[in-house]
Design a protein around this motif. Structure first.
Motif, PDB file in Angstrom:
ATOM      1  N   HIS A 102     -45.869  57.488  45.656  1.00  0.00           N
ATOM      2  CA  HIS A 102     -46.675  57.840  44.480  1.00  0.00           C
ATOM      3  C   HIS A 102     -47.299  59.159  44.622  1.00  0.00           C
ATOM      4  O   HIS A 102     -47.741  59.456  45.977  1.00  0.00           O
ATOM      5  CB  HIS A 102     -47.946  56.735  44.305  1.00  0.00           C
ATOM      6  N   PRO A 103     -47.487  59.780  43.771  1.00  0.00           N
ATOM      7  CA  PRO A 103     -47.981  61.114  43.890  1.00  0.00           C
ATOM      8  C   PRO A 103     -49.494  61.157  44.609  1.00  0.00           C
ATOM      9  O   PRO A 103     -49.803  62.367  45.088  1.00  0.00           O
ATOM     10  CB  PRO A 103     -48.166  61.804  42.390  1.00  0.00           C
ATOM     11  N   GLU A 104     -50.239  60.282  44.394  1.00  0.00           N
ATOM     12  CA  GLU A 104     -51.553  59.996  44.966  1.00  0.00           C
ATOM     13  C   GLU A 104     -51.379  59.465  46.465  1.00  0.00           C
ATOM     14  O   GLU A 104     -52.565  59.466  47.122  1.00  0.00           O
ATOM     15  CB  GLU A 104     -52.455  59.190  44.242  1.00  0.00           C
ATOM     16  N   ALA A 105     -50.330  59.051  46.790  1.00  0.00           N
ATOM     17  CA  ALA A 105     -50.419  58.635  48.369  1.00  0.00           C
ATOM     18  C   ALA A 105     -50.298  59.854  49.165  1.00  0.00           C
ATOM     19  O   ALA A 105     -49.590  61.133  48.851  1.00  0.00           O
ATOM     20  CB  ALA A 105     -49.073  57.912  48.653  1.00  0.00           C
ATOM     21  N   GLU A 106     -50.469  59.690  50.638  1.00  0.00           N
ATOM     22  CA  GLU A 106     -50.653  60.817  51.651  1.00  0.00           C
ATOM     23  C   GLU A 106     -49.763  60.496  52.720  1.00  0.00           C
ATOM     24  O   GLU A 106     -49.933  59.184  53.256  1.00  0.00           O
ATOM     25  CB  GLU A 106     -51.898  60.835  51.988  1.00  0.00           C
ATOM     26  N   LEU A 107     -48.820  61.147  53.215  1.00  0.00           N
ATOM     27  CA  LEU A 107     -48.176  61.216  54.494  1.00  0.00           C
ATOM     28  C   LEU A 107     -48.278  62.192  55.303  1.00  0.00           C
ATOM     29  O   LEU A 107     -48.284  63.230  55.252  1.00  0.00           O
ATOM     30  CB  LEU A 107     -46.286  61.095  53.921  1.00  0.00           C
ATOM     31  N   GLY A 108     -48.531  61.362  56.580  1.00  0.00           N
ATOM     32  CA  GLY A 108     -48.793  62.412  57.814  1.00  0.00           C
ATOM     33  C   GLY A 108     -47.452  63.061  58.274  1.00  0.00           C
ATOM     34  O   GLY A 108     -46.211  62.827  57.680  1.00  0.00           O
ATOM     35  N   ASP A 109     -47.561  63.807  59.183  1.00  0.00           N
ATOM     36  CA  ASP A 109     -46.687  64.728  59.903  1.00  0.00           C
ATOM     37  C   ASP A 109     -45.626  63.700  60.488  1.00  0.00           C
ATOM     38  O   ASP A 109     -45.842  62.541  61.140  1.00  0.00           O
ATOM     39  CB  ASP A 109     -46.941  65.570  61.062  1.00  0.00           C
ATOM     40  N   GLY A 110     -44.317  63.955  60.385  1.00  0.00           N
ATOM     41  CA  GLY A 110     -43.059  63.261  60.794  1.00  0.00           C
ATOM     42  C   GLY A 110     -42.888  61.934  60.508  1.00  0.00           C
ATOM     43  O   GLY A 110     -42.247  60.973  61.129  1.00  0.00           O
ATOM     44  N   VAL A 111     -43.429  61.609  59.304  1.00  0.00           N
ATOM     45  CA  VAL A 111     -43.054  60.108  58.872  1.00  0.00           C
ATOM     46  C   VAL A 111     -41.515  60.150  58.440  1.00  0.00           C
ATOM     47  O   VAL A 111     -40.834  60.932  57.701  1.00  0.00           O
ATOM     48  CB  VAL A 111     -43.873  59.914  57.525  1.00  0.00           C
ATOM     49  N   THR A 112     -41.054  58.836  58.672  1.00  0.00           N
ATOM     50  CA  THR A 112     -39.806  58.495  58.117  1.00  0.00           C
ATOM     51  C   THR A 112     -39.653  57.485  57.313  1.00  0.00           C
ATOM     52  O   THR A 112     -40.296  56.217  57.558  1.00  0.00           O
ATOM     53  CB  THR A 112     -38.863  58.137  59.329  1.00  0.00           C
ATOM     54  N   LEU A 113     -39.019  57.416  55.964  1.00  0.00           N
ATOM     55  CA  LEU A 113     -39.126  56.779  54.850  1.00  0.00           C
ATOM     56  C   LEU A 113     -37.634  56.542  54.491  1.00  0.00           C
ATOM     57  O   LEU A 113     -36.976  57.196  54.119  1.00  0.00           O
ATOM     58  CB  LEU A 113     -39.895  57.095  53.848  1.00  0.00           C
ATOM     59  N   TYR A 114     -37.321  55.231  54.885  1.00  0.00           N
ATOM     60  CA  TYR A 114     -35.708  54.973  54.613  1.00  0.00           C
ATOM     61  C   TYR A 114     -35.442  54.748  52.904  1.00  0.00           C
ATOM     62  O   TYR A 114     -36.906  54.636  52.317  1.00  0.00           O
ATOM     63  CB  TYR A 114     -35.308  53.875  55.215  1.00  0.00           C
ATOM     64  N   PRO A 115     -34.478  54.660  52.485  1.00  0.00           N
ATOM     65  CA  PRO A 115     -34.166  54.306  51.100  1.00  0.00           C
ATOM     66  C   PRO A 115     -34.582  53.002  50.491  1.00  0.00           C
ATOM     67  O   PRO A 115     -34.747  52.069  51.452  1.00  0.00           O
ATOM     68  CB  PRO A 115     -32.786  54.387  50.999  1.00  0.00           C
ATOM     69  N   PHE A 116     -35.299  53.088  49.417  1.00  0.00           N
ATOM     70  CA  PHE A 116     -35.629  51.955  48.868  1.00  0.00           C
ATOM     71  C   PHE A 116     -37.150  51.482  49.532  1.00  0.00           C
ATOM     72  O   PHE A 116     -37.564  50.314  49.202  1.00  0.00           O
ATOM     73  CB  PHE A 116     -34.761  50.712  48.715  1.00  0.00           C
ATOM     74  N   VAL A 117     -37.892  52.369  50.065  1.00  0.00           N
ATOM     75  CA  VAL A 117     -39.188  52.060  50.394  1.00  0.00           C
ATOM     76  C   VAL A 117     -40.045  52.394  49.213  1.00  0.00           C
ATOM     77  O   VAL A 117     -39.695  53.320  48.323  1.00  0.00           O
ATOM     78  CB  VAL A 117     -39.675  53.044  51.699  1.00  0.00           C
TER      79      VAL A 117
END
Length: 339
Positions: A102-117
């Protein structure tokens, strides 16, 4: 790596030749390039036939001339040795274009998100986290640094995870608590508007379920380890470093102190408290408060000494019943034979 390098990394002495090692295995299956553990004296006979290049064991069990890692706490040190050779799950890094953030979410450095998260609005994912395929993270969640969520794990809205949390496949955190009010027309759902708060270094097994609180928070303390298929109901609170084994069920608003151990299939009723260090045996049913340091078993639960006596007595009950019937028959008044 060399055996001497392994010893240095885990802080152990070694004996015998300084061999090359490439992995770990059991005493029966290990080959010349592997380390095997001796974790219990019942496996001592296997030392004579093992092909392992090195053995981790206490010094008193070390075969003369063999390559050994010498340990005073073999089980703990074995965990450290295995960690040197364990391969982490997964093969991707970075954020997959097939993940939704979501545009309002925040991801830290080095995050890995696999497909369909899926990562919902206003959620914060800490540095170095890995979310595997099919993970759902609702709005207003927080995932501390270093967290790992395996496939199809679910965090419903406002769930909070401390640093280094591990959530295994299919676990659901923050589902609605089981709350209903009775009416003449049936069961009326009571909205569960609290959340779930998980401490640091917590591990939660596959298909475990932790319900959101009716109000306030369902809480799991730092360092607690929860096995597969555990159910923790709304407003439960656990202390630090508890061990909750497979198929345990804890009913609503129950409180656990620090270091509590609940063995497999134990069941706890609602609104009770277990003090620090309590241990509950497998398949026990606990329906009352238990003071700190107690060891209990049975259903209904009782102190461990009584539980053992009861368990030993159960197989004798059929013979005891036969003896009682014979005594009753012998004590019956005999007919006199006179009218």
């Amino acid at each position: 790596m060399l055996l001497s390098q392994v010893a240095g990394k885990v802080g152990l002495d070694f004996s015998g030749h300084d061999i090359d090692v490439c992995g770990v295995n059991t005493l029966t299956l290990a080959g010349p390039g592997e380390i095997a553990p001796l974790l219990h004296r019942k496996y001592l006979p296997q030392l004579a036939s093992t092909r392992a290049g090195a053995v981790l064991c206490e010094q008193r069990h070390a075969p003369e001339g063999a390559s050994c890692l010498l340990s005073k706490s073999p089980k703990l040190d074995w965990a450290r040795v295995v960690a040197l050779f364990a391969r982490p799950q997964g093969c991707l890094s970075g954020v997959s274009p097939q993940a939704f953030v979501h545009p309002e979410a925040e991801l830290g450095d080095g995050v890995t998100l696999y497909p369909f998260v899926f990562v919902g609005a206003r959620t914060k994912v800490g540095a170095g986290c890995t979310l595997f395929p099919g993970v759902y993270v609702g709005e207003d969640c927080e995932i501390g640094p270093g967290g790992v969520l395996y496939p199809n794990a679910v965090l419903m809205a406002a769930t909070k995870l401390g640093a280094n949390a591990i959530i295994h496949a299919g676990a659901v955190l923050g589902s609605d608590g089981y709350g209903y009010a009775q009416s003449p027309h049936g069961h009326v759902k009571v909205p569960q508007v609290g959340n779930v708060v998980i401490g640091r270094d917590v591990e939660i097994g596959a298909n475990a379920a932790i319900d959101r609180a009716a109000l306030e928070s369902t809480k799991v303390g730092d360092g607690t380890k929860i096995d597969n298929l555990v159910q923790i109901a709304h407003n439960v609170e656990t202390g630090k470093h508890c061990l909750i084994i497979s198929q345990v069920g804890i009913a609503g608003s129950t409180k656990l102190g620090d270091g509590v151990v609940l063995a497999g299939q134990a069941g706890l009723r609602d609104n009770i408290a277990l003090g620090d260090g309590v241990q509950v045996a497998a398949q026990s049913g606990v329906g009352q408060d238990i003071p700190a340091g107690s060891v209990v078993g049975g259903s209904p639960s009782m102190d461990a000494a009584t539980y053992l006596k009861v368990s030993l007595s159960l197989p004798k009950l059929p013979e005891l019943m036969r003896r009682v019937r014979r005594l009753e028959k012998a004590m019956e008044p005999k007919e006199s034979g006179h009218e």
